[in-house]
Scaffold this motif. Structure first.
Motif, short mmCIF file in Angstrom:
data_model
loop_
_atom_site.label_atom_id
_atom_site.label_comp_id
_atom_site.label_asym_id
_atom_site.label_seq_id
_atom_site.Cartn_x
_atom_site.Cartn_y
_atom_site.Cartn_z
N TYR A 70 0.82 -1.21 0.00
CA TYR A 70 0.00 0.00 0.00
C TYR A 70 0.86 1.27 0.00
CZ TYR A 70 -3.79 -3.21 1.18
OH TYR A 70 -4.71 -4.24 1.15
N ASP A 71 2.14 1.12 -0.28
CA ASP A 71 3.02 2.29 -0.34
C ASP A 71 2.92 2.92 -1.73
OD1 ASP A 71 4.92 4.23 -0.03
OD2 ASP A 71 6.64 2.85 0.05
N TYR A 72 1.84 3.65 -1.93
CA TYR A 72 1.57 4.23 -3.24
C TYR A 72 2.62 5.29 -3.62
CZ TYR A 72 -2.97 2.13 -2.17
OH TYR A 72 -3.98 1.27 -1.81
N ASP A 73 3.35 5.79 -2.64
CA ASP A 73 4.40 6.77 -2.93
C ASP A 73 5.49 6.17 -3.82
OD1 ASP A 73 5.70 9.46 -2.33
OD2 ASP A 73 7.27 8.06 -1.67
N MET A 74 5.59 4.85 -3.87
CA MET A 74 6.53 4.23 -4.79
C MET A 74 6.20 4.61 -6.23
SD MET A 74 6.91 0.44 -3.06
CE MET A 74 7.61 -0.26 -4.55
N ALA A 75 4.92 4.81 -6.52
CA ALA A 75 4.46 5.19 -7.86
C ALA A 75 4.37 6.70 -8.03
CB ALA A 75 3.10 4.57 -8.15
N SER A 76 4.91 7.44 -7.08
CA SER A 76 4.85 8.90 -7.09
C SER A 76 6.17 9.49 -7.58
CB SER A 76 4.56 9.43 -5.67
OG SER A 76 4.87 10.79 -5.56
N TYR A 77 6.06 10.59 -8.33
CA TYR A 77 7.23 11.35 -8.77
C TYR A 77 7.56 12.46 -7.76
CZ TYR A 77 6.45 9.18 -13.37
OH TYR A 77 6.29 8.28 -14.40
N GLY A 78 6.86 12.49 -6.64
CA GLY A 78 7.01 13.58 -5.68
C GLY A 78 8.36 13.64 -5.00
N LEU A 79 8.78 14.87 -4.72
CA LEU A 79 10.01 15.10 -3.95
C LEU A 79 9.77 14.93 -2.46
CD1 LEU A 79 11.24 18.27 -5.85
CD2 LEU A 79 12.28 16.00 -5.96
N VAL A 80 8.52 14.97 -2.06
CA VAL A 80 8.15 14.72 -0.67
C VAL A 80 7.13 13.59 -0.64
CG1 VAL A 80 8.59 17.10 0.05
CG2 VAL A 80 6.27 16.42 -0.65
N LYS A 81 7.08 12.89 0.48
CA LYS A 81 6.10 11.82 0.65
C LYS A 81 5.00 12.31 1.59
CE LYS A 81 9.14 9.78 4.16
NZ LYS A 81 10.09 8.68 4.42
N THR A 82 3.77 11.94 1.26
CA THR A 82 2.65 12.31 2.11
C THR A 82 2.25 11.12 2.98
OG1 THR A 82 1.06 11.70 0.38
CG2 THR A 82 1.79 13.98 0.46
N LEU A 83 1.85 11.42 4.20
CA LEU A 83 1.37 10.41 5.14
C LEU A 83 0.00 10.84 5.64
CD1 LEU A 83 4.74 10.83 5.86
CD2 LEU A 83 4.19 8.61 6.83
N ARG A 84 -1.01 10.09 5.26
CA ARG A 84 -2.38 10.44 5.63
C ARG A 84 -2.73 9.90 7.00
NH1 ARG A 84 -5.43 8.35 0.20
NH2 ARG A 84 -5.08 10.14 -1.18
N GLU A 85 -3.60 10.63 7.68
CA GLU A 85 -4.15 10.12 8.94
C GLU A 85 -4.97 8.86 8.69
OE1 GLU A 85 -6.29 13.12 11.01
OE2 GLU A 85 -4.59 14.53 11.06
N ARG A 86 -5.70 8.85 7.57
CA ARG A 86 -6.47 7.67 7.14
C ARG A 86 -5.99 7.31 5.75
NH1 ARG A 86 -9.84 11.41 9.09
NH2 ARG A 86 -10.60 11.95 6.99
N HIS A 87 -5.19 6.27 5.68
CA HIS A 87 -4.39 6.02 4.49
C HIS A 87 -5.22 5.94 3.21
CE1 HIS A 87 -0.86 4.70 2.28
NE2 HIS A 87 -1.56 3.70 1.77
N PRO A 120 -6.76 14.43 6.21
CA PRO A 120 -5.61 15.31 6.40
C PRO A 120 -4.31 14.51 6.24
CG PRO A 120 -7.22 15.62 8.15
CD PRO A 120 -7.64 14.39 7.40
N TYR A 121 -3.26 15.21 5.84
CA TYR A 121 -1.97 14.54 5.66
C TYR A 121 -0.85 15.48 6.08
CZ TYR A 121 -1.57 17.41 1.42
OH TYR A 121 -1.51 18.47 0.55
N ARG A 122 0.29 14.89 6.35
CA ARG A 122 1.52 15.66 6.52
C ARG A 122 2.51 15.19 5.46
NH1 ARG A 122 5.30 12.52 9.46
NH2 ARG A 122 4.37 10.65 10.40
N PHE A 123 3.56 15.98 5.23
CA PHE A 123 4.54 15.53 4.26
C PHE A 123 5.96 15.67 4.81
CE2 PHE A 123 3.79 20.02 3.10
CZ PHE A 123 5.08 20.52 2.96
N GLU A 124 6.82 14.80 4.30
CA GLU A 124 8.21 14.75 4.72
C GLU A 124 9.11 14.69 3.49
OE1 GLU A 124 7.37 12.11 8.79
OE2 GLU A 124 8.73 11.35 7.24
N PRO A 125 10.30 15.28 3.57
CA PRO A 125 11.21 15.26 2.41
C PRO A 125 11.75 13.86 2.16
CG PRO A 125 12.29 16.24 4.32
CD PRO A 125 10.86 16.05 4.71
#
Length: 383
Positions: A328-345, A351-356
């Motif tokens: 369920y690590d959809y960020d693997m398919a993301s081109y983003g420079l930061v990763k988002t972490l949702r409160e409810r995945h 709501p979400y927060r992001f980390e570099p």
């Protein structure tokens, strides 16, 4: 689905049949230079009428937070702001201009009739003109119309058009290129009538044979993979023959081993036939490959005399990271420079927060012109 590599190869061959190829210009003189990278910023794209925007959560506070990190954390000199809602494009543009960045405003409206696409371009251009002060705002007359705008390639949706590409007889390609040329001429005319600054177009690399005399800047979405820098330099030379500035409006890689070679098809590692969707077996998270690829291409672009380059993308809230469940690590398919972490995945409205990610750190170091210690910005929370 046809792969992007197969697609580019087939269209390049068709362009040769159509007689649309061009010569190759020399690389810029003066030796290599360091090119500070910008980012593409997704404000949400509308696919079919009635569907929600691809980016569900949105607030002015959130935009200001994220653009501040782009400007102060990454030290980006420019952004490409793309999306369908003109108000969101305006908010993003204003936020970026407030930090002294240059903005490429790029409206996108997938799978809508050509008349609606042109009307959307016109209103977006008018809004961009209201925000422009000199040359700080450029207008992008759409993105990869060959794929995203109906009436050029057969198919009601862009997924259908991509699937149909491999079935088009070679003799049909000259007609397709003629339809593309006609639509781009109309798009450029709409942009000129409503925007007084410089204009460009986000072309599909070498696959779309564009008459760049219509535009002030050669714009490309660039996802090919080459083993050597020399091959990249040779490939990029084709865009310099027009004797105009060249800007890469998109480039980058996803976050798994092999993503650099997957290029523009890296997103396709998610199996969306399952509920909830899952990462397809055999893919391994790899932040280092993404980081190395981005910095390498920024170096290549600088040496090739490219004016600007925008990493796709800063953030992808619709592809959240899962720290303990790789499937369920959809960020693997993301081109983003930061990763988002949702409160409810699995909740797009959560709501979400992001980390570099490592790519963020590597790009920040590159833009600072240093290889030393980098202090990560504080974690941010989307509201």
């Amino acid at each position: 689905m046809i792969s992007r590599k197969t697609f580019l190869k087939s269209v390049a061959g068709a362009a040769a049949v159509a007689g649309l190829g061009g010569g190759v210009a020399e690389a810029a003189a003066g030796g290599p230079r360091r090119l500070r990278g910008g980012v593409a910023y997704d404000t949400g794209v509308l696919h079919a009428a009635g569907d929600p925007l691809s980016r569900v959560r949105w607030s002015r506070r959130q935009v200001k937070q994220e653009i501040r990190v782009v400007a102060e954390g990454l030290r980006c000199p420019s952004i490409t702001a793309f999306g369908s809602e003109i108000g969101r494009l305006a908010e993003t543009t204003a936020a970026a201009l407030g930090h002294g960045m240059e903005v490429y405003v790029q409206p996108r409206l997938y799978d809508h009739p050509q008349g609606e696409v042109l009307e959307h371009l016109a209103e977006s251009a008018r809004q961009a003109e209201r925000l422009r002060d000199g040359d700080d705002v450029k207008f992008v007359a759409g993105c990869e119309h060959l794929l995203f705008t109906p009436g050029i390639v057969p198919g009601a949706t862009f997924q259908e058009r991509i699937a149909n590409l491999g079935t088009i007889p070679p003799g049909e390609w000259p007609k397709i290129m003629e339809r593309l040329t006609d639509f781009l001429a109309r798009a450029a005319d709409v942009a000129r009538r409503n925007f007084r600054g410089r204009i460009t177009y986000a072309s599909l690399g070498g696959a779309e044979q564009v008459d760049w005399t219509l535009f002030d800047i050669v714009g490309i979405d660039y996802y090919p993979y080459f083993a050597t820098d020399a091959e990249y330099t040779k490939d990029l030379a084709q865009y310099r023959k027009w004797d105009k500035p060249v800007t890469v409006l998109e480039f980058g890689a996803c976050t798994f081993t092999g993503a650099a070679q997957a290029g523009g098809m890296g997103w396709n590692i998610v199996d969306r036939d399952q509920d909830p969707p899952r990462i397809k077996p055999g893919h391994v998270r790899d932040e280092r490959e993404q980081a190395d690829h981005i910095v390498r291409l920024l170096r290549v672009f600088g040496a090739a005399g490219i004016q600007g380059a925008h990493v796709y993308t800063f953030i992808a809230p619709g592809l959240p990271h899962h720290p303990s469940r790789p499937e369920y690590d959809y960020d693997m398919a993301s081109y983003g420079l930061v990763k988002t972490l949702r409160e409810r995945h699995h909740d797009e409205e959560s709501p979400y927060r992001f980390e570099p990610k490592r790519s963020f750190v590597a790009m920040a170091r590159h833009n600072r012109g240093q290889a030393g210690i980098f202090t990560e910005p504080a974690r941010e929370t989307g509201q």
